[in-house]
Write a protein that holds these residues in place. Sequence first.
Motif, PDB file in Angstrom:
ATOM      1  N   PRO A   1       8.811   0.188   2.216  1.00 34.60           N
ATOM      2  CA  PRO A   1       8.142  -0.625   1.192  1.00 34.60           C
ATOM      3  C   PRO A   1       9.073  -1.650   0.557  1.00 34.60           C
ATOM      4  O   PRO A   1       8.680  -2.802   0.366  1.00 34.60           O
ATOM      5  CB  PRO A   1       7.650   0.401   0.180  1.00 34.60           C
TER       6      PRO A   1
ATOM      7  N   LEU B   1       0.842  -1.210   0.000  1.00 33.64           N
ATOM      8  CA  LEU B   1       0.000   0.000   0.000  1.00 33.64           C
ATOM      9  C   LEU B   1       0.871   1.252   0.000  1.00 33.64           C
ATOM     10  O   LEU B   1       0.592   2.223  -0.704  1.00 33.64           O
ATOM     11  CB  LEU B   1      -0.938   0.001   1.210  1.00 33.64           C
ATOM     12  N   THR B   2       1.955   1.205   0.792  1.00 33.42           N
ATOM     13  CA  THR B   2       2.864   2.347   0.823  1.00 33.42           C
ATOM     14  C   THR B   2       3.538   2.513  -0.542  1.00 33.42           C
ATOM     15  O   THR B   2       3.680   3.626  -1.041  1.00 33.42           O
ATOM     16  CB  THR B   2       3.936   2.145   1.904  1.00 33.42           C
ATOM     17  N   ALA B   3       3.941   1.381  -1.125  1.00 33.03           N
ATOM     18  CA  ALA B   3       4.584   1.436  -2.438  1.00 33.03           C
ATOM     19  C   ALA B   3       3.647   2.065  -3.467  1.00 33.03           C
ATOM     20  O   ALA B   3       4.048   2.899  -4.274  1.00 33.03           O
ATOM     21  CB  ALA B   3       4.987   0.033  -2.879  1.00 33.03           C
ATOM     22  N   LEU B   4       2.391   1.683  -3.414  1.00 34.23           N
ATOM     23  CA  LEU B   4       1.427   2.185  -4.396  1.00 34.23           C
ATOM     24  C   LEU B   4       1.124   3.664  -4.192  1.00 34.23           C
ATOM     25  O   LEU B   4       0.610   4.323  -5.080  1.00 34.23           O
ATOM     26  CB  LEU B   4       0.117   1.402  -4.307  1.00 34.23           C
ATOM     27  N   GLY B   5       1.404   4.171  -3.011  1.00 34.93           N
ATOM     28  CA  GLY B   5       1.211   5.607  -2.810  1.00 34.93           C
ATOM     29  C   GLY B   5       0.270   5.965  -1.673  1.00 34.93           C
ATOM     30  O   GLY B   5      -0.208   7.091  -1.586  1.00 34.93           O
ATOM     31  N   MET B   6      -0.006   5.001  -0.775  1.00 35.70           N
ATOM     32  CA  MET B   6      -0.804   5.366   0.407  1.00 35.70           C
ATOM     33  C   MET B   6       0.146   6.030   1.390  1.00 35.70           C
ATOM     34  O   MET B   6       1.141   5.421   1.795  1.00 35.70           O
ATOM     35  CB  MET B   6      -1.463   4.126   1.024  1.00 35.70           C
ATOM     36  N   ASN B   7      -0.120   7.285   1.736  1.00 36.82           N
ATOM     37  CA  ASN B   7       0.840   7.991   2.584  1.00 36.82           C
ATOM     38  C   ASN B   7       0.751   7.544   4.041  1.00 36.82           C
ATOM     39  O   ASN B   7      -0.182   6.850   4.441  1.00 36.82           O
ATOM     40  CB  ASN B   7       0.711   9.509   2.424  1.00 36.82           C
ATOM     41  N   ARG B   8       1.734   7.966   4.800  1.00 32.82           N
ATOM     42  CA  ARG B   8       1.838   7.483   6.177  1.00 32.82           C
ATOM     43  C   ARG B   8       0.633   7.867   7.021  1.00 32.82           C
ATOM     44  O   ARG B   8       0.199   7.126   7.886  1.00 32.82           O
ATOM     45  CB  ARG B   8       3.093   8.051   6.834  1.00 32.82           C
TER      46      ARG B   8
ATOM     47  N   LYS C   1      -2.390   8.111   6.051  1.00 34.37           N
ATOM     48  CA  LYS C   1      -3.514   7.212   5.753  1.00 34.37           C
ATOM     49  C   LYS C   1      -3.270   5.812   6.307  1.00 34.37           C
ATOM     50  O   LYS C   1      -4.199   5.169   6.787  1.00 34.37           O
ATOM     51  CB  LYS C   1      -3.754   7.167   4.245  1.00 34.37           C
TER      52      LYS C   1
END
Lengths: 239, 404
Positions: free
Chosen positions: B398, B298-305, B307
């Motif tokens: 990630p 999720l972090t890799a895909l772009g969910m920020n910290r 969130k």
Amino acid sequence: MKTVIDAHNISKTFNKKSIPVLAVKNVHLHLEKGEFVALVGPSGSGKTTLLNLIGGLDKPDQGNILINGIDITKLSANELIDFRLHNIGFVFQSFNLIPVLTAKENVELIMQLQGRGKREIKERVQTLFQEVGLSDKLNSRPAQLSGGQQQRVAVARALASKPQFVLADEPTANLDSKSAANLLDIMTKLNQEENMTFIFSTHDQRVIERARRVITLVDGEVNSDTGTYLELNHGNSLI
Amino acid sequence: MNISLAWRNIWRNKTRSFIIMTSVAIGLFAGIFVLALYEGMINNRVRTVIDTEVGHLQIHHKQFKEDYDPKFSMNEQQVINSLKSFHQIKYLSTRTVTFGMLSTTTGSTHVRINGITNNAENNTSKLKDKIKEGKELSEGKKNGVLIGKKLADKMKLKLNNKIVLTFTDKDNNLTAGAFRIVGIYQSDNTPLDELNVYVSKNVLNNYLNLPQNSCNEIAILLHDDKDLQTTKEEIQKKFPELAIETWKETSPETNLMVGYVDEFSIIYVIIIMIALAFGIINTMLMSVLERTREIGMLTALGMNRKKVFLLILSETVLLTFVGVPLGILASWLATIYFSKAGIDISSFSEAAMSGFGFSSIIYPEFPSDSLPKVLIIIIITALVSALFPSLKAIKLQPADALRQ
Ligand SMILES: Nc1ncnc2c1ncn2[C@@H]1O[C@H](COP(=O)(O)OP(=O)(O)O)[C@@H](O)[C@H]1O
Ligand SMILES: [Mg+2]
């Protein structure tokens, strides 16, 4: 032509039990929009590390990586996350999807994170699932899909954010040859019809054959590059 | 999406989530039910204090309470007449009070001698109901005395025994009278039973050299607890020279107890919640650890910290709160049941309970007033428990997470 990736002299060393491993060594990489590139090499040759570096998942010890003109090595951790969200599509080797979300929700999640509107999300999800041939699996959970179908959902998700390029680390490694071919068909079609840039790692010969450009890594170094997009298209190049 | 994702995530490991939800429900049940017991005990105690001990309000001469000198008396007729217009007053009784010595052939003890009239006292302090042996004081000039069971036991006194009460009259002359025990009473408050003896007000006034229409204490019972403060103020306005006390002032220990028990029971709930927090933290840490790859992705895909943090936080809060309605419902039902049946704890602590003036049968009352506090404590518990797992989740790199 538009440059999408421009990596200068990047290196990455890991310290495994205090023994340094030079995973990526002085790599230069230049990708133009619309390229379809395979990154090949034996296990441990640094494919994943290199993809992580250009995908902004890891930072190089030296060198610069320009994506669409922006040096991502200079971005803060938070800026990098946001950069990935809007510029890079990811397909991983396996377990790509969130198991508790349906196929559709997995794809929607990215666009919701981008803050896109409900209408746009809905329309784009329909289009994407059509493109990957899974319009009938919108509401299936990942566990109800085959490995090949899951990877196709992952490709749909990677494209959902309208990225600069899609980065796929061994996307066919866990697929049978028929599913692998099918996934490559879809990626090829998206590359040709939408001019989407793909860079994927693999050690599957049948997959390598589908690439228009092949970069070989050995011990973290670029051993051969079958040619750039420009060279391959020399005949009709504008330059 | 985030909440829905959080909700689905907590059901991924049903057994584990179920254990936490049940623990929260049981913990909350235990906490609220104990609060209900305290609430019942305290309310019962306050009722006893008001209805059978001191009344809502007491009126004295301003100097009377300094050393309980009987010469600081009031003209009861005058006061009673003025109070007739106070419709919020239900009952009142006038008393003559002095401290003195109760002596028998074998010993003596310090007592508080209350001169009373039967009817008034039966209304305000329910004295007649407390008589276990013998009967009320008889009207007229006979020297009868009512003593508490505790005092009778201590001084080895029985019905019809004679005792001598010694005290000083209003002019500071030592005076004594022989009294026959006509009744033995018992309340829920043994210390008071040991201290208070009752004689006829007429008789006591004679000994004290006070006119018959004099008294030192007027106890007032109101129709409604809510009128306490306003009535006090109104009476005070009418009699600026008298001291008017509410039960909280007359019986400060009871008032203090109400506050203490409130705090104590909240501490009790906090202790339960601290225990639960360990379970919640452990469960959520396990859950984060199991999903290392997924969270990394999720972090890799772009969910920020922020969130990711909020996702784990929502999961923890949801996990904690699913058990809450169940716990509240269970404690509410148990309270309703026992508020009728009562819980008799006399078998193991009657002496201890009555030593502090508590009845040995507890009728729990649902602590509605404390419920918001309890809910805030649970929210804090959930948030604090969420902190550690959430921080763990946002620390995931990630690239490392995906390699697993
Ligand atoms: N996080 C890490 N810590 C230590 N060593 C690592 C780490 N990641 C990769 N390596 C090492 O770097 C080299 C390249 O690995 P990798 O990029 O995964 O190769 P490939 O994907 O081609 O198999 C390997 O020797 C590997 O052991
Ligand atoms: Mg690899």
